[in-house]
Design an enzyme around this catalytic site. Sequence first.
Site, PDB file in Angstrom:
ATOM      1  N   ASP A 263      14.800 -61.199   1.547  1.00 25.15           N
ATOM      2  CA  ASP A 263      15.057 -62.116   2.662  1.00 25.15           C
ATOM      3  C   ASP A 263      14.801 -63.570   2.267  1.00 25.15           C
ATOM      4  O   ASP A 263      15.516 -64.477   2.717  1.00 25.15           O
ATOM      5  CB  ASP A 263      14.238 -61.729   3.902  1.00 25.15           C
ATOM      6  CG  ASP A 263      12.759 -61.544   3.630  1.00 25.15           C
ATOM      7  OD1 ASP A 263      12.335 -61.696   2.464  1.00 25.15           O
ATOM      8  OD2 ASP A 263      12.012 -61.248   4.582  1.00 25.15           O
TER       9      ASP A 263
ATOM     10  N   ARG B 182      11.614 -42.590   9.859  1.00 26.22           N
ATOM     11  CA  ARG B 182      12.289 -43.770  10.412  1.00 26.22           C
ATOM     12  C   ARG B 182      13.787 -43.552  10.602  1.00 26.22           C
ATOM     13  O   ARG B 182      14.347 -43.899  11.647  1.00 26.22           O
ATOM     14  CB  ARG B 182      12.051 -44.973   9.498  1.00 26.22           C
ATOM     15  CG  ARG B 182      10.594 -45.380   9.384  1.00 26.22           C
ATOM     16  CD  ARG B 182      10.442 -46.618   8.506  1.00 26.22           C
ATOM     17  NE  ARG B 182       9.056 -47.062   8.442  1.00 26.22           N
ATOM     18  CZ  ARG B 182       8.670 -48.190   7.857  1.00 26.22           C
ATOM     19  NH1 ARG B 182       9.575 -48.982   7.282  1.00 26.22           N
ATOM     20  NH2 ARG B 182       7.395 -48.534   7.839  1.00 26.22           N
TER      21      ARG B 182
ATOM     22  N   HIS C  24       7.748 -56.628  12.941  1.00 30.06           N
ATOM     23  CA  HIS C  24       6.403 -56.089  13.125  1.00 30.06           C
ATOM     24  C   HIS C  24       5.324 -57.120  12.794  1.00 30.06           C
ATOM     25  O   HIS C  24       4.138 -56.857  13.010  1.00 30.06           O
ATOM     26  CB  HIS C  24       6.209 -54.848  12.244  1.00 30.06           C
ATOM     27  CG  HIS C  24       6.254 -55.152  10.776  1.00 30.06           C
ATOM     28  ND1 HIS C  24       7.422 -55.129  10.056  1.00 30.06           N
ATOM     29  CD2 HIS C  24       5.275 -55.497   9.901  1.00 30.06           C
ATOM     30  CE1 HIS C  24       7.158 -55.443   8.790  1.00 30.06           C
ATOM     31  NE2 HIS C  24       5.875 -55.676   8.671  1.00 30.06           N
TER      32      HIS C  24
ATOM     33  N   ASP D  79      14.596 -50.363   8.494  1.00 32.11           N
ATOM     34  CA  ASP D  79      14.559 -49.040   9.118  1.00 32.11           C
ATOM     35  C   ASP D  79      13.430 -48.891  10.131  1.00 32.11           C
ATOM     36  O   ASP D  79      13.268 -47.807  10.714  1.00 32.11           O
ATOM     37  CB  ASP D  79      14.477 -47.931   8.059  1.00 32.11           C
ATOM     38  CG  ASP D  79      13.291 -48.097   7.117  1.00 32.11           C
ATOM     39  OD1 ASP D  79      12.450 -48.990   7.363  1.00 32.11           O
ATOM     40  OD2 ASP D  79      13.200 -47.331   6.137  1.00 32.11           O
TER      41      ASP D  79
END
EC number: 2.4.1.222
Length: 412
Positions: free
Chosen positions: A327, A164, A351, A237
């Site tokens: 988060d 990544r 994603h 990432d």
Amino acid sequence: MMSLTVLSPPQRFKRILQAMMLAVAVVYMTLLLYQSAYGYPGIQVPHSQVDALASEAVTTHRDQLLQDYVQSSTPTQPGAGAPAASPTTVIIRKDIRSFNFSDIEVSERPTATLLTELARRSRNGELLRDLSQRAVTATPQPPVTELDDIFISVKTTKNYHDTRLALIIKTWFQLARDQTWFFTDTDDHYYQEKTKGHLINTKCSQGHFRKALCCKMSAELDVFLESGKKWFCHFDDDNYVNVPRLVKLLDEYSPSVDWYLGKPSISSPLEIHLDSKNTTTNKKITFWFATGGAGFCLSRALTLKMLPIAGGGKFISIGDKIRFPDDVTMGFIIEHLLKVPLTVVDNFHSHLEPMEFIRQDTFQDQVSFSYAHMKNQWNVIKVDGFDMKTDPKRFYSLHCQLFPYFSFCPPR
């Protein structure tokens, strides 16, 4: 022979009043011009402004004191898909006893001292002046945001350096090399050289679990606070960041105002239940949070309000108390403790949503993209370019679609 005109008392009073009004107008215009040109380079935030905030974060929860912790697992994110409007609240059962915010240290040193040190270390002396602009009658236009005003942080780990991290360095990192910093959990001399010293070993644990995630986010926040930048933007990432679009987005907002910009991955607010032995009813907390997998941005004004509560490693302590990942902890601090609402920006993508639904003719309008490999299938954008074997994550193809002048891009 000249004659003197003797003014009556009412006339003299009228002339004096006119002169005073003219003087006030001149002083007012001078202040406006000075403010627009120079701002308030020497401003310091008063004790009362930040101390009151910190006090609120502590005292508003003292009535909710409970007895002990009951550990519970971290909730999983909902499946992919664009969030649909729903009046139903997402209820996460989080039975936390002894949810006590009185033991969160607000500040180990006086707040004014912390802010003075930040101002001294800042490379841009006018940043703190923005905090007082909302109290001025004639507020100047928001400052123009440039790339160098943004601190871009990317959270990564040792196991993803060669995959990544390498992919980011070859693509969008080249557009923001001086503004992007990678936060990892190990020393890596090879990528330290590749990033020109922009790889930071946080000393946090390796792995994708709550403690490690909150540890790295805490490090990102603290390094930003010392940087003097106007905007803090966090990405994962597995994100591709459209750097010019990010700059354009932030230029629409003022760093002097409390802004929490991002995109939730759930369709309704998160609700945490707090069970109390002392009452017959359960306490509950409801708030939104921007998913870290899509990226989010915070204005400097907001992060300065977070400083007494979450700065200096205190972010980790709050994550430990509510037992949620980074988060969610960020959303809890901003939306619940500081009462600053999340501003939803649909141009951030994680994603957790189907990438194939992002139309190719809108790529230039998006801020971030992502990818995932689940159940032997790739969740990636549909874009012309390299074949899937060469570019399974589609970042090279996307980069060449947006910036075709890079050397590895095929000629058009």
